[in-house]
Design an enzyme around this catalytic site. Structure first.
Site, PDB file in Angstrom:
ATOM      1  N   GLY A 128       0.868  -1.326  -0.013  1.00 23.38           N
ATOM      2  CA  GLY A 128       0.143   0.269   0.301  1.00 23.38           C
ATOM      3  C   GLY A 128       0.643   1.266   0.133  1.00 23.38           C
ATOM      4  O   GLY A 128       0.766   2.355   1.491  1.00 23.38           O
ATOM      5  N   ALA A 129       1.850   1.110  -1.346  1.00 19.73           N
ATOM      6  CA  ALA A 129       3.190   2.390  -0.970  1.00 19.73           C
ATOM      7  C   ALA A 129       2.781   3.387  -2.015  1.00 19.73           C
ATOM      8  O   ALA A 129       3.711   4.173  -1.970  1.00 19.73           O
ATOM      9  CB  ALA A 129       4.664   1.832  -1.108  1.00 19.73           C
ATOM     10  N   GLY A 147      -0.177   7.550   1.233  1.00 18.95           N
ATOM     11  CA  GLY A 147      -0.555   8.051   2.034  1.00 18.95           C
ATOM     12  C   GLY A 147       1.269   8.021   2.988  1.00 18.95           C
ATOM     13  O   GLY A 147       1.336   7.918   2.285  1.00 18.95           O
ATOM     14  N   GLY A 178       2.325   5.351   3.375  1.00 19.78           N
ATOM     15  CA  GLY A 178       2.816   4.332   3.036  1.00 19.78           C
ATOM     16  C   GLY A 178       4.356   4.686   1.552  1.00 19.78           C
ATOM     17  O   GLY A 178       4.797   4.433   1.749  1.00 19.78           O
ATOM     18  N   TYR A 210     -13.482  -3.261  11.576  1.00 24.09           N
ATOM     19  CA  TYR A 210     -11.967  -2.674  11.029  1.00 24.09           C
ATOM     20  C   TYR A 210     -11.025  -3.228  12.588  1.00 24.09           C
ATOM     21  O   TYR A 210      -9.520  -3.054  12.577  1.00 24.09           O
ATOM     22  CB  TYR A 210     -11.955  -1.546  10.804  1.00 24.09           C
ATOM     23  CG  TYR A 210     -11.112  -0.384  11.531  1.00 24.09           C
ATOM     24  CD1 TYR A 210      -9.938  -0.406  10.158  1.00 24.09           C
ATOM     25  CD2 TYR A 210     -10.339   0.696  12.011  1.00 24.09           C
ATOM     26  CE1 TYR A 210      -8.994   0.028  10.065  1.00 24.09           C
ATOM     27  CE2 TYR A 210      -9.096   0.973  11.626  1.00 24.09           C
ATOM     28  CZ  TYR A 210      -8.177   0.812  10.701  1.00 24.09           C
ATOM     29  OH  TYR A 210      -6.922   1.679  10.880  1.00 24.09           O
TER      30      TYR A 210
END
Length: 316
Positions: free
Chosen positions: A29-30, A33, A35, A186
């Protein structure tokens, strides 16, 4: 607010980093954000970074942006991987093992949050548990031997949200078919990640393996994690927090995971992140690890269930 003096009053910052040339980091997830900011920080000190992202277009744009900042010689790649699809994770892991000869740290950063209505992954898992926990459980297992051979690390990025749900795992209804609630689900997914990490520590120690496992959280960081999939109230509440200045930058949100991927003399049985007001932001250091996270019975049961659901039977 917690108190930690290991890194002084300012806490850990990237100024603590020395050259990371010759080191290789894998991060999920880079392309946006925290990441993306973690990738920036690692590249700035000469590291090699391989991003595992679902969206190829956004990933190419991220690589272009990084090379424009650090030059065409910046050693950054991406491999397409969808944490919501076990087959995609298996393909991506094969690609990673062909691409890199060592893994100094695998940073489990990618996540989804507060999905308003129940959604299922390609494999039939509730989406938040499937992406945040099961996806990373499988990925870590597939890359573990390479990390072990590299004397590397696994960094699990959790959330303060792990405290806000049931504080245990709802084993009788893992998909929350009967009582779906975006925040509680979550919370369970982030608690599951933490329990996985601490149980992995137990197994690594018992087997005498060469992998260190660390757990951190980014605080309240202004990223795209609260997406359109969240309900209106959640999005409005988050917008108010941002407007009031209670959410820190994505760059500062990246500090804990970079620290855990690089810093020496950290404790493994610990929980790192911002230590300021409500742990939203502030100096990065060691926070409070709640006892319910280390419930041995729940950790053991979750591990066995995760192996079964992902068909990932660890050899440790």
């Amino acid at each position: 607010m917690t108190s930690d003096t290991q890194f002084g009053k300012q806490g850990w910052t990237p100024e603590h980093l020395s050259s990371l040339e010759g080191r290789t980091y894998i991060i999920t997830g880079a392309n946006t954000g925290a990441g993306f900011q973690a990738t920036r920080i690692l590249l700035s000190t000469g590291a090699r970074v391989v991003m595992l992202n679902r969206n190829a277009e956004k990933s190419n744009a991220a690589v272009t942006k990084l090379k424009s900042e650090f030059g065409n010689s910046a050693d950054v790649d991406f491999v397409c991987m969808d944490l919501a699809d076990m087959a995609s994770i298996r393909r991506a892991s094969e690609d990673v093992l062909k691409l890199v000869t060592k893994i100094d740290a695998l940073i489990c950063n990618g996540a989804i949050a507060q999905v308003a209505t129940q959604q299922l992954t390609a494999d039939g898992f509730e989406s938040q548990l499937g992406v945040n926990h099961y996806g990373h459980f499988l990925l870590c297992g597939l890359l573990f031997n390479r990390i072990d051979a590299s004397h590397g690390r696994i960094v699990v990025v959790s959330s303060e949200g792990h405290k806000m749900g049931l504080r245990t795992i709802q084993f009788d209804d893992m998909n929350w078919d009967k009582n779906y609630h975006p925040n509680k689900v979550y919370s369970q997914s982030k608690l599951a990640q933490m329990m996985f990490a601490y149980q992995l520590q137990n197994k690594v120690q018992a087997a005498g393996k060469n992998v260190k496992v660390y757990v951190c959280h980014p605080g309240a960081s202004n990223t795209s994690l609260i997406r359109e999939s969240a309900n209106k109230i959640t999005r409005m509440s988050w917008a108010i927090m941002v407007k009031l200045g209670l959410a820190q930058s994505a760059e500062k949100g990246a500090y804990p995971e970079v620290m855990c991927a690089t810093e020496e003399n950290l404790k493994e049985r610990a929980y790192y992140g911002p230590t300021g007001f409500m742990n939203f932001g502030g100096p990065v250091g060691e926070g409070k690890l709640e006892p319910f996270v280390l419930d041995k019975h729940v950790m053991t049961k979750l591990w066995m269930l995760s192996e079964h659901e992902t068909s990932m039977h660890w050899t440790i």
